[in-house]
Design a protein around this motif. Structure first.
Motif, PDB file in Angstrom:
ATOM      1  N   ALA A 122       0.963  -1.287   0.048  1.00 55.58           N
ATOM      2  CA  ALA A 122      -0.144   0.067  -0.077  1.00 55.58           C
ATOM      3  C   ALA A 122       0.762   1.284  -0.013  1.00 55.58           C
ATOM      4  N   VAL A 123       2.049   1.341  -0.669  1.00 55.31           N
ATOM      5  CA  VAL A 123       3.002   2.311  -0.838  1.00 55.31           C
ATOM      6  C   VAL A 123       2.364   3.187  -1.982  1.00 55.31           C
ATOM      7  N   SER A 124       2.555   4.522  -1.878  1.00 53.45           N
ATOM      8  CA  SER A 124       1.805   5.226  -2.937  1.00 53.45           C
ATOM      9  C   SER A 124       2.311   4.722  -4.430  1.00 53.45           C
ATOM     10  N   ALA A 125       1.416   4.666  -5.261  1.00 54.17           N
ATOM     11  CA  ALA A 125       1.618   4.278  -6.542  1.00 54.17           C
ATOM     12  C   ALA A 125       2.520   5.196  -7.330  1.00 54.17           C
ATOM     13  N   TRP A 126       2.382   6.582  -6.896  1.00 54.17           N
ATOM     14  CA  TRP A 126       3.004   7.501  -7.415  1.00 54.17           C
ATOM     15  C   TRP A 126       4.713   6.992  -7.695  1.00 54.17           C
ATOM     16  N   TYR A 127       5.442   6.421  -6.808  1.00 51.97           N
ATOM     17  CA  TYR A 127       6.718   6.073  -6.873  1.00 51.97           C
ATOM     18  C   TYR A 127       6.952   4.874  -8.131  1.00 51.97           C
ATOM     19  N   TYR A 128       5.896   4.382  -8.681  1.00 53.02           N
ATOM     20  CA  TYR A 128       5.919   3.540  -9.491  1.00 53.02           C
ATOM     21  C   TYR A 128       5.568   3.877 -10.940  1.00 53.02           C
ATOM     22  N   ASN A 129       5.303   5.088 -11.218  1.00 52.23           N
ATOM     23  CA  ASN A 129       5.062   5.568 -12.459  1.00 52.23           C
ATOM     24  C   ASN A 129       6.408   5.508 -13.453  1.00 52.23           C
ATOM     25  N   ASN A 130       6.078   4.811 -14.563  1.00 51.62           N
ATOM     26  CA  ASN A 130       7.241   4.780 -15.465  1.00 51.62           C
ATOM     27  C   ASN A 130       8.177   5.990 -15.580  1.00 51.62           C
ATOM     28  N   ALA A 131       7.453   7.199 -15.605  1.00 51.88           N
ATOM     29  CA  ALA A 131       8.180   8.467 -16.106  1.00 51.88           C
ATOM     30  C   ALA A 131       9.046   8.937 -14.675  1.00 51.88           C
ATOM     31  N   TYR A 132       8.609   8.717 -13.427  1.00 45.99           N
ATOM     32  CA  TYR A 132       9.444   8.964 -12.444  1.00 45.99           C
ATOM     33  C   TYR A 132      10.688   7.950 -12.588  1.00 45.99           C
ATOM     34  N   PHE A 133      10.578   6.709 -12.810  1.00 48.87           N
ATOM     35  CA  PHE A 133      11.620   5.609 -12.665  1.00 48.87           C
ATOM     36  C   PHE A 133      12.602   6.134 -14.028  1.00 48.87           C
ATOM     37  N   ALA A 134      12.018   6.473 -15.035  1.00 51.69           N
ATOM     38  CA  ALA A 134      12.867   6.915 -16.029  1.00 51.69           C
ATOM     39  C   ALA A 134      13.722   8.089 -15.636  1.00 51.69           C
ATOM     40  N   LYS A 135      13.272   9.181 -14.793  1.00 51.71           N
ATOM     41  CA  LYS A 135      14.010  10.012 -14.561  1.00 51.71           C
ATOM     42  C   LYS A 135      14.976   9.599 -13.509  1.00 51.71           C
ATOM     43  N   VAL A 136      14.876   8.931 -12.578  1.00 54.73           N
ATOM     44  CA  VAL A 136      15.672   8.348 -11.506  1.00 54.73           C
ATOM     45  C   VAL A 136      16.828   7.565 -12.506  1.00 54.73           C
ATOM     46  N   GLY A 137      16.549   7.010 -13.384  1.00 54.29           N
ATOM     47  CA  GLY A 137      17.524   6.007 -14.148  1.00 54.29           C
ATOM     48  C   GLY A 137      18.282   6.701 -15.154  1.00 54.29           C
ATOM     49  N   GLY A 138      17.685   7.973 -15.673  1.00 52.64           N
ATOM     50  CA  GLY A 138      18.638   8.810 -16.513  1.00 52.64           C
ATOM     51  C   GLY A 138      18.337   8.400 -17.993  1.00 52.64           C
ATOM     52  N   ILE A 139      16.822   8.163 -18.101  1.00 51.58           N
ATOM     53  CA  ILE A 139      16.287   7.741 -19.467  1.00 51.58           C
ATOM     54  C   ILE A 139      15.123   8.426 -19.929  1.00 51.58           C
ATOM     55  N   SER A 140      14.718   8.098 -21.121  1.00 53.11           N
ATOM     56  CA  SER A 140      13.416   8.849 -21.466  1.00 53.11           C
ATOM     57  C   SER A 140      12.167   7.858 -21.061  1.00 53.11           C
ATOM     58  N   THR A 141      11.140   8.666 -20.763  1.00 57.74           N
ATOM     59  CA  THR A 141       9.917   7.675 -20.577  1.00 57.74           C
ATOM     60  C   THR A 141       9.797   6.413 -21.568  1.00 57.74           C
ATOM     61  N   ALA A 142       9.865   7.126 -22.781  1.00 55.92           N
ATOM     62  CA  ALA A 142       9.466   6.127 -23.816  1.00 55.92           C
ATOM     63  C   ALA A 142      10.440   4.909 -23.854  1.00 55.92           C
ATOM     64  N   GLU A 143      11.731   5.187 -23.473  1.00 55.67           N
ATOM     65  CA  GLU A 143      12.676   3.980 -23.635  1.00 55.67           C
ATOM     66  C   GLU A 143      12.398   3.213 -22.154  1.00 55.67           C
ATOM     67  N   MET A 144      12.129   3.911 -21.020  1.00 56.67           N
ATOM     68  CA  MET A 144      11.674   2.885 -20.012  1.00 56.67           C
ATOM     69  C   MET A 144      10.272   2.101 -20.025  1.00 56.67           C
ATOM     70  N   ASN A 145       9.356   2.439 -20.847  1.00 58.48           N
ATOM     71  CA  ASN A 145       8.423   1.813 -21.148  1.00 58.48           C
ATOM     72  C   ASN A 145       8.523   0.563 -22.240  1.00 58.48           C
ATOM     73  N   LEU A 146       9.501   0.836 -23.171  1.00 54.64           N
ATOM     74  CA  LEU A 146       9.950  -0.333 -24.074  1.00 54.64           C
ATOM     75  C   LEU A 146      10.972  -1.319 -23.188  1.00 54.64           C
ATOM     76  N   LEU A 147      11.654  -0.930 -22.396  1.00 60.07           N
ATOM     77  CA  LEU A 147      12.562  -1.666 -21.457  1.00 60.07           C
ATOM     78  C   LEU A 147      11.766  -2.438 -20.598  1.00 60.07           C
ATOM     79  N   GLU A 148      10.823  -2.205 -20.052  1.00 61.29           N
ATOM     80  CA  GLU A 148       9.771  -2.808 -19.168  1.00 61.29           C
ATOM     81  C   GLU A 148       8.892  -4.054 -19.835  1.00 61.29           C
TER      82      GLU A 148
END
Length: 208
Positions: free
Chosen positions: A119-145
């Motif tokens: 029940a941790v906030s789902a905001w942390y698991y937004n692909n756009a946020y993880f993309a920023k953390v990882g230093g890549i684009s959201t589009a690339e993060m989606n493809l990688l997933e």
């Protein structure tokens, strides 16, 4: 891989010990595969960068831990996923060109699968946020997933026994870090991290 815009100064949160062991293991596996697994024998994937990222695996893990708000257990499960991925995709060994993208993707998938149940906030698991953390684009993060999930064959469940097995191997990594000399009385532990989950015996896909 683009450099992330997030702050990674020395006053960042203390990284759990398990992540130090995981970064050490992945660094040795990547370095070994760089030397022993030439590119002509590998399948080049969307996880491969054109050049090696300048940020170290240890620093990258620190940044993910600081900003992704994932539990230490989440990183252990990400380690399990990386191992399963390499077993399912033997032509894609972990090396210095793909380890960072594999790492951010495995942590994100683990966080979605595990920490959402807490029940941790789902905001942390937004692909756009993880993309920023990882230093890549959201589009690339989606493809990688998507590629990672298919590469895993959607084998996401991790039993308590499997979890403990991988924790035990990270404890062995601790012994290697603390006693690095390769002597007859202190042999260096082989830096493979694949297990047969049914028998808890080591496999060779990531073997050095």
């Amino acid at each position: 891989m683009a450099e992330a815009e997030l702050d990674t100064t020395q006053d960042s949160l203390m990284m759990p010990t398990v992540l130090t062991f995981l970064s050490s293991l992945l660094e040795r596996v990547a370095e070994s595969n760089d030397l022993n697994r030439p590119f002509h024998s590998q399948k080049i994937s969307i996880f491969h960068g054109l050049t090696r990222p300048t940020i170290s695996i240890h620093t990258y893990l620190q940044r993910i831990f600081k900003y992704a708000n994932c539990s230490p257990s989440c990183f252990v499960v990400a380690y399990v996923y990386l191992d399963r991925f390499t077993q399912c995709q033997p032509l894609l060994p972990i090396n210095s060109f793909n380890v960072h993208r594999l790492l951010i993707t495995s942590v994100m998938v683990s966080a979605k699968f595990m920490d959402d149940f807490l029940a941790v906030s789902a905001w942390y698991y937004n692909n756009a946020y993880f993309a920023k953390v990882g230093g890549i684009s959201t589009a690339e993060m989606n493809l990688l997933e998507v590629d990672f999930l298919f590469g895993l064959r959607f084998q996401l469940n991790v039993t308590p026994t499997t979890f403990q097995t991988y924790c035990s191997y990270l404890q062995k990594e601790m012994l290697l870090i603390q006693s690095p000399l390769d002597t007859p009385n202190n042999p260096i532990i082989k830096s493979h991290c694949c297990f047969n989950e049914d028998e808890s015996t080591h496999q060779k896909e990531l073997a050095v």
